[in-house]
Design a protein around this motif. Structure first.
Motif, PDB file in Angstrom:
ATOM      1  N   PHE A 242       0.801  -1.224   0.000  1.00  0.00           N
ATOM      2  CA  PHE A 242       0.000   0.000   0.000  1.00  0.00           C
ATOM      3  C   PHE A 242       0.837   1.279   0.000  1.00  0.00           C
ATOM      4  O   PHE A 242       0.281   2.374  -0.067  1.00  0.00           O
ATOM      5  CB  PHE A 242      -0.934   0.019   1.219  1.00  0.00           C
ATOM      6  CG  PHE A 242      -2.010  -1.025   1.173  1.00  0.00           C
ATOM      7  CD1 PHE A 242      -3.205  -0.792   0.520  1.00  0.00           C
ATOM      8  CD2 PHE A 242      -1.819  -2.263   1.790  1.00  0.00           C
ATOM      9  CE1 PHE A 242      -4.195  -1.751   0.471  1.00  0.00           C
ATOM     10  CE2 PHE A 242      -2.805  -3.232   1.755  1.00  0.00           C
ATOM     11  CZ  PHE A 242      -3.999  -2.984   1.098  1.00  0.00           C
ATOM     12  N   ARG A 243       2.184   1.128   0.100  1.00  0.00           N
ATOM     13  CA  ARG A 243       3.063   2.289   0.195  1.00  0.00           C
ATOM     14  C   ARG A 243       2.655   3.174   1.377  1.00  0.00           C
ATOM     15  O   ARG A 243       2.628   4.401   1.296  1.00  0.00           O
ATOM     16  CB  ARG A 243       3.035   3.110  -1.111  1.00  0.00           C
ATOM     17  CG  ARG A 243       3.406   2.307  -2.345  1.00  0.00           C
ATOM     18  CD  ARG A 243       4.861   1.840  -2.304  1.00  0.00           C
ATOM     19  NE  ARG A 243       5.290   1.266  -3.574  1.00  0.00           N
ATOM     20  CZ  ARG A 243       5.397  -0.033  -3.815  1.00  0.00           C
ATOM     21  NH1 ARG A 243       5.106  -0.918  -2.862  1.00  0.00           N
ATOM     22  NH2 ARG A 243       5.799  -0.468  -4.985  1.00  0.00           N
ATOM     23  N   LEU A 244       2.356   2.513   2.503  1.00  0.00           N
ATOM     24  CA  LEU A 244       1.888   3.213   3.696  1.00  0.00           C
ATOM     25  C   LEU A 244       2.774   2.868   4.879  1.00  0.00           C
ATOM     26  O   LEU A 244       2.960   1.695   5.214  1.00  0.00           O
ATOM     27  CB  LEU A 244       0.441   2.802   4.011  1.00  0.00           C
ATOM     28  CG  LEU A 244      -0.162   3.405   5.277  1.00  0.00           C
ATOM     29  CD1 LEU A 244      -0.407   4.900   5.092  1.00  0.00           C
ATOM     30  CD2 LEU A 244      -1.471   2.685   5.644  1.00  0.00           C
ATOM     31  N   ARG A 245       3.326   3.911   5.512  1.00  0.00           N
ATOM     32  CA  ARG A 245       4.070   3.712   6.741  1.00  0.00           C
ATOM     33  C   ARG A 245       3.077   3.572   7.888  1.00  0.00           C
ATOM     34  O   ARG A 245       2.118   4.342   7.990  1.00  0.00           O
ATOM     35  CB  ARG A 245       5.026   4.881   6.986  1.00  0.00           C
ATOM     36  CG  ARG A 245       6.143   4.975   5.958  1.00  0.00           C
ATOM     37  CD  ARG A 245       7.000   6.214   6.142  1.00  0.00           C
ATOM     38  NE  ARG A 245       7.599   6.278   7.466  1.00  0.00           N
ATOM     39  CZ  ARG A 245       7.330   7.222   8.364  1.00  0.00           C
ATOM     40  NH1 ARG A 245       6.460   8.198   8.072  1.00  0.00           N
ATOM     41  NH2 ARG A 245       7.925   7.216   9.542  1.00  0.00           N
ATOM     42  N   CYS A 246       3.293   2.586   8.739  1.00  0.00           N
ATOM     43  CA  CYS A 246       2.305   2.312   9.771  1.00  0.00           C
ATOM     44  C   CYS A 246       2.932   1.542  10.927  1.00  0.00           C
ATOM     45  O   CYS A 246       4.083   1.117  10.871  1.00  0.00           O
ATOM     46  CB  CYS A 246       1.150   1.502   9.189  1.00  0.00           C
ATOM     47  SG  CYS A 246       1.623  -0.207   8.783  1.00  0.00           S
ATOM     48  N   ARG A 247       2.136   1.359  11.953  1.00  0.00           N
ATOM     49  CA  ARG A 247       2.419   0.403  13.005  1.00  0.00           C
ATOM     50  C   ARG A 247       1.334  -0.669  12.950  1.00  0.00           C
ATOM     51  O   ARG A 247       0.175  -0.363  12.645  1.00  0.00           O
ATOM     52  CB  ARG A 247       2.395   1.077  14.378  1.00  0.00           C
ATOM     53  CG  ARG A 247       3.531   2.057  14.622  1.00  0.00           C
ATOM     54  CD  ARG A 247       3.371   2.704  15.985  1.00  0.00           C
ATOM     55  NE  ARG A 247       3.333   1.700  17.045  1.00  0.00           N
ATOM     56  CZ  ARG A 247       2.772   1.898  18.248  1.00  0.00           C
ATOM     57  NH1 ARG A 247       2.176   3.056  18.512  1.00  0.00           N
ATOM     58  NH2 ARG A 247       2.792   0.949  19.159  1.00  0.00           N
ATOM     59  N   VAL A 248       1.679  -1.895  13.234  1.00  0.00           N
ATOM     60  CA  VAL A 248       0.701  -2.974  13.330  1.00  0.00           C
ATOM     61  C   VAL A 248       0.677  -3.438  14.775  1.00  0.00           C
ATOM     62  O   VAL A 248       1.693  -3.873  15.323  1.00  0.00           O
ATOM     63  CB  VAL A 248       1.051  -4.147  12.394  1.00  0.00           C
ATOM     64  CG1 VAL A 248       0.076  -5.306  12.610  1.00  0.00           C
ATOM     65  CG2 VAL A 248       0.997  -3.694  10.936  1.00  0.00           C
ATOM     66  N   ILE A 249      -0.493  -3.302  15.394  1.00  0.00           N
ATOM     67  CA  ILE A 249      -0.658  -3.687  16.793  1.00  0.00           C
ATOM     68  C   ILE A 249      -1.771  -4.715  16.888  1.00  0.00           C
ATOM     69  O   ILE A 249      -2.457  -5.012  15.899  1.00  0.00           O
ATOM     70  CB  ILE A 249      -0.985  -2.458  17.669  1.00  0.00           C
ATOM     71  CG1 ILE A 249      -2.317  -1.832  17.230  1.00  0.00           C
ATOM     72  CG2 ILE A 249       0.131  -1.420  17.592  1.00  0.00           C
ATOM     73  CD1 ILE A 249      -2.785  -0.676  18.115  1.00  0.00           C
ATOM     74  N   ASP A 250      -1.973  -5.267  18.065  1.00  0.00           N
ATOM     75  CA  ASP A 250      -3.057  -6.218  18.275  1.00  0.00           C
ATOM     76  C   ASP A 250      -4.363  -5.456  18.471  1.00  0.00           C
ATOM     77  O   ASP A 250      -4.436  -4.507  19.265  1.00  0.00           O
ATOM     78  CB  ASP A 250      -2.790  -7.085  19.508  1.00  0.00           C
ATOM     79  CG  ASP A 250      -1.637  -8.053  19.308  1.00  0.00           C
ATOM     80  OD1 ASP A 250      -1.312  -8.333  18.137  1.00  0.00           O
ATOM     81  OD2 ASP A 250      -1.073  -8.515  20.312  1.00  0.00           O
ATOM     82  N   ASP A 251      -5.401  -5.876  17.737  1.00  0.00           N
ATOM     83  CA  ASP A 251      -6.729  -5.309  17.939  1.00  0.00           C
ATOM     84  C   ASP A 251      -7.156  -5.622  19.377  1.00  0.00           C
ATOM     85  O   ASP A 251      -7.168  -6.785  19.780  1.00  0.00           O
ATOM     86  CB  ASP A 251      -7.703  -5.947  16.939  1.00  0.00           C
ATOM     87  CG  ASP A 251      -9.080  -5.313  16.954  1.00  0.00           C
ATOM     88  OD1 ASP A 251      -9.613  -5.073  18.059  1.00  0.00           O
ATOM     89  OD2 ASP A 251      -9.643  -5.090  15.865  1.00  0.00           O
ATOM     90  N   PRO A 252      -7.525  -4.610  20.162  1.00  0.00           N
ATOM     91  CA  PRO A 252      -7.881  -4.871  21.561  1.00  0.00           C
ATOM     92  C   PRO A 252      -9.128  -5.727  21.726  1.00  0.00           C
ATOM     93  O   PRO A 252      -9.344  -6.314  22.786  1.00  0.00           O
ATOM     94  CB  PRO A 252      -8.091  -3.463  22.140  1.00  0.00           C
ATOM     95  CG  PRO A 252      -8.359  -2.591  20.958  1.00  0.00           C
ATOM     96  CD  PRO A 252      -7.572  -3.173  19.841  1.00  0.00           C
TER      97      PRO A 252
END
Length: 272
Positions: A242-252
Motif C-alpha cells: 500500500f506504500r503506507l508507513r504504519c504500526r501494526v498492533i493487536d486489535d484490543p
C-alpha cells in the motif's frame, strides 16, 4: 503462493487477465482454501476485482485456466456453475420497477427446472435471505427507489438465496455505513462458520484482518503474500503493498492485526 489442486474447489492456474489490450495480470495462480473466509486486498487497480471476475467466469482469461471442482469453469454448463458459485459483482443493475422480493427470488432460478418448479422451500429461503440482510421490511418496495446501502443489501440477499457452497463478493460493503458494514461482514463470517466458502474483495485492511481466515494481498496484478492475517499483515507488507508507513498492533477486541497509519508530521513552525 498456492495453486489450484485436487483438494481445492476453486482456483486459477497461470492466468493472464486483460481488458481489451490492457493486461492486468500475467502468470497469476491462486487457490481458494475450502470452507474459508478468504479476503483479497490491495491498492486500487491492482487486479483484485479482475481476479474475482475471472474466478466467477464473468471474465474469460486470455491464458491459463480457472478450475471449479477440478474442471475448467469455462466448459461447465451455466446452470451447474450457478448452483455451485454465487456472485455479487461490484456494480449491479436491477430491471426497472422490480420489487425487492422479486429480485431476491431470482436467486432461486438456478434451482428451477422441468421437474422442479417454485416451492414453499424457495419461499422460505427467499424470506430467510431477506431477513438475514435486514431487507424483509422492504420486500414490496421497488429496488430503484432504495438508497445505495439498501440496494447493496438486497443484492447480497439475492446472492444468499442461491444457497451456493461458494460465494464471491466484490466490495460487499460499498455504500454501507459502518454499522451495516459490520453486519454484512458478521453475516459472511456466519456463512463461513456454517461451512460455506466465502471470497470477498475488501478495501478496508483492518476489516479484512479482523474477519478473514485467509488473506490474499495483491499489487500490480500479482500475489505478494497470502495466508493467515496474523502472518500476512505486517508493517513491511503494508509498506510494500500500500506504500503506507504504519504500526501494526493487536486489535484490543479480537487480537487480530490492526493497522495504525503513522501520524503526519506537522510543518515546522505550525501552531498546534
Amino acid at each position: 503462493m498456492t495453486t489450484a489442486n485436487d483438494t481445492t474447489r476453486l482456483g486459477g492456474e497461470a492466468l493472464t487477465l486483460a481488458y481489451d489490450r490492457r493486461t492486468i495480470a500475467e502468470g497469476l495462480s491462486v487457490a481458494v482454501p475450502d470452507a474459508s473466509f478468504t479476503v483479497i486486498v490491495g491498492p486500487n487497480a491492482c487486479g483484485k476485482s479482475t481476479l474475482l471476475r475471472a474466478l466467477s467466469r464473468t471474465l474469460k482469461p486470455v491464458a491459463g485456466t480457472v478450475l471449479l471442482d477440478g474442471q475448467d469453469i469455462g466448459r461447465l454448463p451455466a446452470k451447474q456453475v450457478a448452483r455451485t458459485l454465487g456472485l455479487l459483482p461490484q456494480t449491479s443493475v436491477a430491471p426497472e420497477g422490480i420489487t425487492v422480493a422479486d429480485l431476491v427470488a431470482r436467486g432461486r432460478y438456478p434451482h428451477q427446472g422441468l421437474l422442479r418448479q417454485w416451492s414453499r422451500e424457495d419461499e422460505r429461503i427467499v424470506a430467510q435471505s431477506m431477513a438475514a440482510t435486514g431487507v424483509a421490511d422492504l420486500a414490496e418496495r421497488a429496488v430503484d427507489e432504495l438508497s445505495g446501502g439498501q440496494r447493496q443489501r438486497v443484492w447480497i440477499a439475492m446472492a444468499l438465496a442461491q444457497q451456493t457452497p461458494l460465494l464471491l463478493l466484490d466490495e460487499p460493503t460499498t455504500y454501507l455505513d459502518i454499522t451495516h458494514q459490520l453486519e454484512v461482514l458478521d453475516l459472511c463470517a456466519r456463512l463461513y462458520e456454517e461451512g460455506r466458502t466465502v471470497v470477498a474483495v475488501l478495501h478496508d485492511l483492518n476489516h479484512a484482518a479482523r474477519y478473514a481466515t485467509h488473506l490474499i494481498a495483491m499489487r500490480d496484478g500479482r500475489v505478494v503474500a497470502e495466508g493467515a492475517p496474523s502472518d500476512v499483515v505486517t508493517e513491511a507488507l503494508v509498506q510494500e503493498v500500500f506504500r503506507l508507513r504504519c504500526r501494526v498492533i493487536d486489535d484490543p477486541e479480537t487480537g487480530t492485526p490492526l493497522v495504525v497509519p503513522t501520524a503526519r508530521q506537522p510543518l515546522r513552525g505550525a501552531t498546534p
